[in-house]
Design a protein around this motif. Structure first.
Motif, mmCIF file in Angstrom:
data_model
loop_
_atom_site.group_PDB
_atom_site.id
_atom_site.type_symbol
_atom_site.label_atom_id
_atom_site.label_comp_id
_atom_site.label_asym_id
_atom_site.label_seq_id
_atom_site.Cartn_x
_atom_site.Cartn_y
_atom_site.Cartn_z
ATOM 1 N N HIS A 28 0.822 -1.215 0.000
ATOM 2 C CA HIS A 28 0.000 0.000 0.000
ATOM 3 C C HIS A 28 0.857 1.266 0.000
ATOM 4 N N SER A 29 1.767 1.355 0.942
ATOM 5 C CA SER A 29 2.587 2.569 1.060
ATOM 6 C C SER A 29 3.761 2.555 0.082
ATOM 7 N N GLY A 30 4.377 1.408 -0.065
ATOM 8 C CA GLY A 30 5.560 1.320 -0.918
ATOM 9 C C GLY A 30 5.251 1.316 -2.407
ATOM 10 N N LEU A 31 4.201 0.574 -2.789
ATOM 11 C CA LEU A 31 3.903 0.429 -4.219
ATOM 12 C C LEU A 31 2.629 1.153 -4.655
ATOM 13 N N GLY A 32 1.889 1.712 -3.695
ATOM 14 C CA GLY A 32 0.696 2.481 -4.032
ATOM 15 C C GLY A 32 -0.520 1.645 -4.393
ATOM 16 N N SER A 33 -0.558 0.392 -4.012
ATOM 17 C CA SER A 33 -1.726 -0.454 -4.288
ATOM 18 C C SER A 33 -2.906 -0.021 -3.431
ATOM 19 N N SER A 34 -4.112 -0.312 -3.899
ATOM 20 C CA SER A 34 -5.315 -0.006 -3.125
ATOM 21 C C SER A 34 -5.329 -0.831 -1.840
ATOM 22 N N GLN A 35 -6.134 -0.404 -0.887
ATOM 23 C CA GLN A 35 -6.245 -1.157 0.358
ATOM 24 C C GLN A 35 -6.847 -2.535 0.105
ATOM 25 N N ALA A 36 -7.822 -2.621 -0.790
ATOM 26 C CA ALA A 36 -8.445 -3.917 -1.076
ATOM 27 C C ALA A 36 -7.403 -4.890 -1.630
ATOM 28 N N ARG A 37 -6.655 -4.467 -2.624
ATOM 29 C CA ARG A 37 -5.635 -5.330 -3.232
ATOM 30 C C ARG A 37 -4.527 -5.639 -2.229
ATOM 31 N N SER A 38 -4.071 -4.620 -1.506
ATOM 32 C CA SER A 38 -3.003 -4.822 -0.515
ATOM 33 C C SER A 38 -3.432 -5.788 0.573
ATOM 34 N N ASN A 39 -4.666 -5.636 1.050
ATOM 35 C CA ASN A 39 -5.151 -6.510 2.122
ATOM 36 C C ASN A 39 -5.309 -7.944 1.630
ATOM 37 N N LEU A 40 -5.826 -8.113 0.425
ATOM 38 C CA LEU A 40 -5.998 -9.458 -0.115
ATOM 39 C C LEU A 40 -4.652 -10.140 -0.351
ATOM 40 N N LEU A 41 -3.694 -9.440 -0.953
ATOM 41 C CA LEU A 41 -2.391 -10.042 -1.225
ATOM 42 C C LEU A 41 -1.609 -10.304 0.063
ATOM 43 N N ALA A 42 -1.707 -9.393 1.016
ATOM 44 C CA ALA A 42 -1.047 -9.610 2.309
ATOM 45 C C ALA A 42 -1.650 -10.829 2.993
ATOM 46 N N PHE A 43 -2.961 -10.963 2.903
ATOM 47 C CA PHE A 43 -3.615 -12.138 3.471
ATOM 48 C C PHE A 43 -3.101 -13.408 2.797
ATOM 49 N N ALA A 44 -2.980 -13.392 1.478
ATOM 50 C CA ALA A 44 -2.555 -14.583 0.751
ATOM 51 C C ALA A 44 -1.167 -15.043 1.211
ATOM 52 N N VAL A 45 -0.268 -14.107 1.445
ATOM 53 C CA VAL A 45 1.076 -14.452 1.919
ATOM 54 C C VAL A 45 1.000 -15.019 3.338
ATOM 55 N N ALA A 46 0.286 -14.312 4.200
ATOM 56 C CA ALA A 46 0.212 -14.715 5.604
ATOM 57 C C ALA A 46 -0.627 -15.978 5.810
ATOM 58 N N ALA A 47 -1.556 -16.251 4.902
ATOM 59 C CA ALA A 47 -2.459 -17.397 5.057
ATOM 60 C C ALA A 47 -1.715 -18.729 5.045
ATOM 61 N N SER A 48 -0.731 -18.859 4.191
ATOM 62 C CA SER A 48 0.023 -20.116 4.148
ATOM 63 C C SER A 48 0.744 -20.353 5.464
ATOM 64 N N PHE A 49 1.386 -19.327 5.956
ATOM 65 C CA PHE A 49 2.058 -19.398 7.253
ATOM 66 C C PHE A 49 1.069 -19.839 8.333
ATOM 67 N N SER A 50 -0.040 -19.168 8.393
ATOM 68 C CA SER A 50 -1.058 -19.429 9.419
ATOM 69 C C SER A 50 -1.686 -20.812 9.257
ATOM 70 N N TYR A 51 -2.038 -21.174 8.054
ATOM 71 C CA TYR A 51 -2.716 -22.448 7.822
ATOM 72 C C TYR A 51 -1.875 -23.626 8.314
ATOM 73 N N TYR A 52 -0.629 -23.684 7.873
ATOM 74 C CA TYR A 52 0.197 -24.841 8.222
ATOM 75 C C TYR A 52 0.542 -24.883 9.707
ATOM 76 N N LEU A 53 0.809 -23.736 10.308
ATOM 77 C CA LEU A 53 1.066 -23.744 11.751
ATOM 78 C C LEU A 53 -0.182 -24.149 12.532
ATOM 79 N N ASN A 54 -1.325 -23.637 12.141
ATOM 80 C CA ASN A 54 -2.559 -23.999 12.843
ATOM 81 C C ASN A 54 -2.927 -25.461 12.635
ATOM 82 N N ALA A 55 -2.702 -25.983 11.455
ATOM 83 C CA ALA A 55 -3.001 -27.401 11.210
ATOM 84 C C ALA A 55 -2.185 -28.276 12.155
ATOM 85 N N HIS A 56 -0.903 -28.006 12.251
ATOM 86 C CA HIS A 56 -0.021 -28.844 13.069
ATOM 87 C C HIS A 56 -0.094 -28.496 14.551
ATOM 88 N N TYR A 57 0.058 -27.239 14.866
ATOM 89 C CA TYR A 57 0.249 -26.803 16.247
ATOM 90 C C TYR A 57 -1.074 -26.599 17.004
#
Length: 122
Positions: A28-57
Motif C-alpha cells: 500500500h505505502s511502498g507500491l501504491g496499491s489499493s487497500q483492497a488489493r493490498s489486504n488481499l495479497l497480504a492475506f494470501a502471503v500470511a495465510a500459508s504461514f497461518s494455515y500450516y502452523l494452525n493445522a499442526h500446532y
C-alpha cells in the motif's frame, strides 16, 4: 470452546498478523496499491504461514489441499471485503488492519474450528 486451542490460535495469529501488516504496508505505502488489493495479497502471503502452523500446532490435523482451499476462500473473502469497505469509506490503513486483525481472530477461529479443521468421524 477449548481455551488452550484458542490461545494457540492467538499466538499463531500474532505471527500471522506481523507478516500480514508488513506485506500490506509494503504494497500500500511502498507500491501504491489499493487497500483492497493490498489486504488481499497480504492475506494470501500470511495465510500459508497461518494455515500450516494452525493445522499442526493448534488443531493437530493433517493439512490438505481441500482444507487449505476452504481456509483461503473463507478468510480471503473476509480480507477482501474489509479492504473494499475501507476503500469505499476512506478508512485509514491502520484502522483497516486493526479491524481485519480483530475480526479475523474471532471469526477466523470459529470458522477454522467448525469448518476448516473440523475432525471428521472415521
Amino acid at each position: 470452546m477449548n481455551l488452550r486451542r484458542f490461545i494457540r490460535y492467538g499466538l499463531v495469529g500474532l505471527g500471522n498478523t506481523l507478516v500480514h501488516w508488513l506485506v500490506f504496508f509494503g504494497l500500500h505505502s511502498g507500491l501504491g496499491s489499493s487497500q483492497a488489493r493490498s489486504n488481499l495479497l497480504a492475506f494470501a502471503v500470511a495465510a500459508s504461514f497461518s494455515y500450516y502452523l494452525n493445522a499442526h500446532y493448534t488443531f493437530a490435523v493433517r493439512p490438505s489441499h481441500g482444507r487449505y482451499l476452504l481456509f483461503v476462500l473463507g478468510m480471503g473473502a473476509l480480507s477482501l471485503g474489509i479492504g473494499a469497505l475501507a476503500d469505499r469509506i476512506g478508512l485509514s490503513p491502520w484502522l483497516t488492519l486493526v479491524a481485519f486483525s480483530a475480526l479475523s481472530l474471532v471469526l477466523g477461529y470459529a470458522y477454522s474450528h467448525t469448518v476448516v479443521f473440523k475432525r471428521r468421524a472415521p
